[in-house]
Design a protein around this motif. Structure first.
Motif, PDB file in Angstrom:
ATOM      1  N   UNK A 129       0.839  -1.212   0.000  1.00 16.20           N
ATOM      2  CA  UNK A 129       0.000   0.000   0.000  1.00 16.20           C
ATOM      3  C   UNK A 129       0.871   1.259   0.000  1.00 16.20           C
ATOM      4  N   UNK A 130       1.908   1.250   0.845  1.00 12.24           N
ATOM      5  CA  UNK A 130       2.800   2.419   0.947  1.00 12.24           C
ATOM      6  C   UNK A 130       3.563   2.640  -0.363  1.00 12.24           C
ATOM      7  N   UNK A 131       3.928   1.531  -1.015  1.00 13.80           N
ATOM      8  CA  UNK A 131       4.680   1.624  -2.275  1.00 13.80           C
ATOM      9  C   UNK A 131       3.804   2.226  -3.382  1.00 13.80           C
ATOM     10  N   UNK A 132       2.541   1.744  -3.497  1.00 16.84           N
ATOM     11  CA  UNK A 132       1.639   2.283  -4.520  1.00 16.84           C
ATOM     12  C   UNK A 132       1.289   3.747  -4.223  1.00 16.84           C
ATOM     13  N   UNK A 133       1.116   4.047  -2.937  1.00 18.65           N
ATOM     14  CA  UNK A 133       0.782   5.418  -2.533  1.00 18.65           C
ATOM     15  C   UNK A 133       1.913   6.372  -2.938  1.00 18.65           C
ATOM     16  N   UNK A 134       3.153   5.942  -2.697  1.00 17.57           N
ATOM     17  CA  UNK A 134       4.309   6.777  -3.043  1.00 17.57           C
ATOM     18  C   UNK A 134       4.411   6.952  -4.558  1.00 17.57           C
ATOM     19  N   UNK A 135       4.156   5.875  -5.302  1.00 17.22           N
ATOM     20  CA  UNK A 135       4.198   5.959  -6.778  1.00 17.22           C
ATOM     21  C   UNK A 135       3.178   6.986  -7.272  1.00 17.22           C
ATOM     22  N   UNK A 136       1.976   6.933  -6.716  1.00 16.05           N
ATOM     23  CA  UNK A 136       0.919   7.857  -7.108  1.00 16.05           C
ATOM     24  C   UNK A 136       1.288   9.299  -6.751  1.00 16.05           C
ATOM     25  N   UNK A 137       1.820   9.503  -5.537  1.00 18.29           N
ATOM     26  CA  UNK A 137       2.253  10.854  -5.114  1.00 18.29           C
ATOM     27  C   UNK A 137       3.312  11.404  -6.070  1.00 18.29           C
ATOM     28  N   UNK A 138       4.280  10.552  -6.429  1.00 17.36           N
ATOM     29  CA  UNK A 138       5.360  11.005  -7.320  1.00 17.36           C
ATOM     30  C   UNK A 138       4.847  11.326  -8.719  1.00 17.36           C
ATOM     31  N   UNK A 139       3.893  10.506  -9.214  1.00 21.52           N
ATOM     32  CA  UNK A 139       3.297  10.782 -10.524  1.00 21.52           C
ATOM     33  C   UNK A 139       2.538  12.107 -10.495  1.00 21.52           C
ATOM     34  N   UNK A 140       1.714  12.285  -9.460  1.00 20.56           N
ATOM     35  CA  UNK A 140       0.950  13.542  -9.315  1.00 20.56           C
ATOM     36  C   UNK A 140       1.882  14.746  -9.223  1.00 20.56           C
TER      37      UNK A 140
END
Length: 411
Positions: free
Chosen positions: A61-72
């Protein structure tokens, strides 16, 4: 039914940053390499595809959340821009003086499910889960599926004409000296011509990216079920692909090394493999075979040439050198039953060359290595056309596709 290939509105790096933003595929770098690249270059797309190196905790969950934050963050800061019109993109990769030229486009999930986009490999559920969750958490497909088609003169003519008359959107060399060039096609008549020409092609074939394709299919089912206003035009019904003609692809050998001789002495081992293979001293060393059904073998600082004694089979899988080695040597002599999971076997991608076999056997406590003749692209197409599955690690394609040149948002 024929292949549907469509243009799409890509999210992409602004012109000028594409070289340092784009990156190798997510699964070819070790974690320490990823950390090193990101520390030097905070605008690397690896921050999206390999976000585990920056995640606050070691949970999916933390890994996907970070990926999404970085993309945004890349979108918000203008590193990534969205094309206003659906486009095709011609993509050319040149490595060691040879080019492969194809299209970035989106293809139909439904056609993948129906077998119009053909596969030749089994997928692992855990890897599928990871890719599916990555797509759903980011609302985007971040890496293309590598597809091929049986080469067509009409498409080559279209590509040649466009390249002659258009400027490159991106053109740069990467860290492995592969040149990447991208041309955007937004004129309606050209887009129509490309779509129509692809529509005369019976099948597309997955070359690499079976997990990404399977994940796009699973993500589509999940999104479709939740969508109260479903239509076929929704972007999640398609996945991003790069599509090259089969006759421009380059396959390298996928070599094997084995940890031990399964309790056999060297003489016993050589005698046992003589049942199915002619064993002779290699004509040169390090030895790479120059035709199918012959193999190099490195044992006790010496190279041998093995030639298979059996006949050609009607079954295209049984004719693959990787299958012959598995069926007549690795399994019966060395007791490697499942090369997918057995820790006693390791695979060395062809770009590393046969010298790497010597290095592993001489210095890393592995006992025997095998150099392979590369699987031919025609063999892959034949296996896929018969809806059969190739053994693991049958093909190594080079050059690899670049990630981060284009992204496909799915909602």
């Amino acid at each position: 039914m024929l292949a549907t290939v469509k243009p799409f509105k890509a999210l992409r790096p602004y012109k000028g940053i594409e070289q340092c933003f784009s990156c190798p595929p997510y699964d070819v770098l070790e974690e320490d390499e990823v950390k090193e690249i990101i520390s030097r270059n905070p605008n690397s797309f690896l921050r999206v595809t390999r976000s585990e190196v920056e995640a606050e905790e070691d949970s999916k969950e933390a890994i996907y959340k970070k990926a999404n934050e970085n993309l945004e963050s890349f979108i918000k800061n203008g590193v990534l821009i969205k094309d206003s019109e659906p486009s095709f993109y011609i993509y050319r990769e040149t490595w060691k003086g040879v080019s492969q030229t194809g299209f970035f486009a989106v293809v139909s999930v439904d056609e993948y499910d129906k077998g119009i986009i053909k596969k030749h490999e089994l997928t692992r559920r855990d890897k599928e889960d990871d890719r599916t969750n990555h797509i759903l958490n980011l609302n985007a497909q971040t890496g293309p599926v590598f597809l091929t088609y049986k080469a067509q003169e009409d498409l080559k003519t279209i590509i040649d004409k466009i390249i002659k008359n258009k400027e490159f959107l991106y053109s740069f060399c990467d860290e492995n000296n592969v040149k990447h060039e991208l041309i955007k096609i937004q004129e309606e008549d050209e887009k129509e011509q490309i779509e129509k020409t692809f529509n005369s092609i019976d099948y597309l074939y997955i070359v690499d990216g079976h997990h990404r394709a399977a994940a796009a299919s699973r993500a589509q089912k999940i999104m479709k079920e939740k969508d109260t206003n479903y239509s076929l035009n929704k972007p999640y019904n398609y996945f991003m692909a790069v599509i090259f003609p089969h006759n421009e692809l380059r396959v390298l050998p996928y070599n094997r090394i084995v940890k031990d001789l399964n309790g056999l002495k060297e003489e016993e081992f050589l005698k046992k493999i003589g049942s199915y293979f002619e064993v002779e001293e290699a004509p040169f060393s390090p030895y790479s075979p120059d035709s199918s059904h012959s193999f190099g073998m490195y044992l006790q600082k010496k190279w041998y040439k093995l030639t298979f004694k059996g006949e050609e089979s009607e079954d295209p899988v049984e004719n693959l050198d990787v299958q012959i080695l598995q069926k007549y040597l690795l399994d019966p002599v060395l007791s490697i039953k499942d090369p997918r999971s057995d820790p006693r076997i390791y695979f060395l991608g062809g770009i590393r060359g046969v010298k790497e076999i010597e290095k592993w056997v001489d210095t890393k406590d592995w006992k025997v290595g095998f150099s392979m003749y590369p699987t031919q692209i025609d063999q892959l197409l034949k296996v896929a056309d018969m809806n059969k599955i190739m053994p693991p690690k049958s093909t190594w394609f080079e050059p690899k596709l670049r990630s981060g040149l284009l992204i496909h948002e799915i909602s």
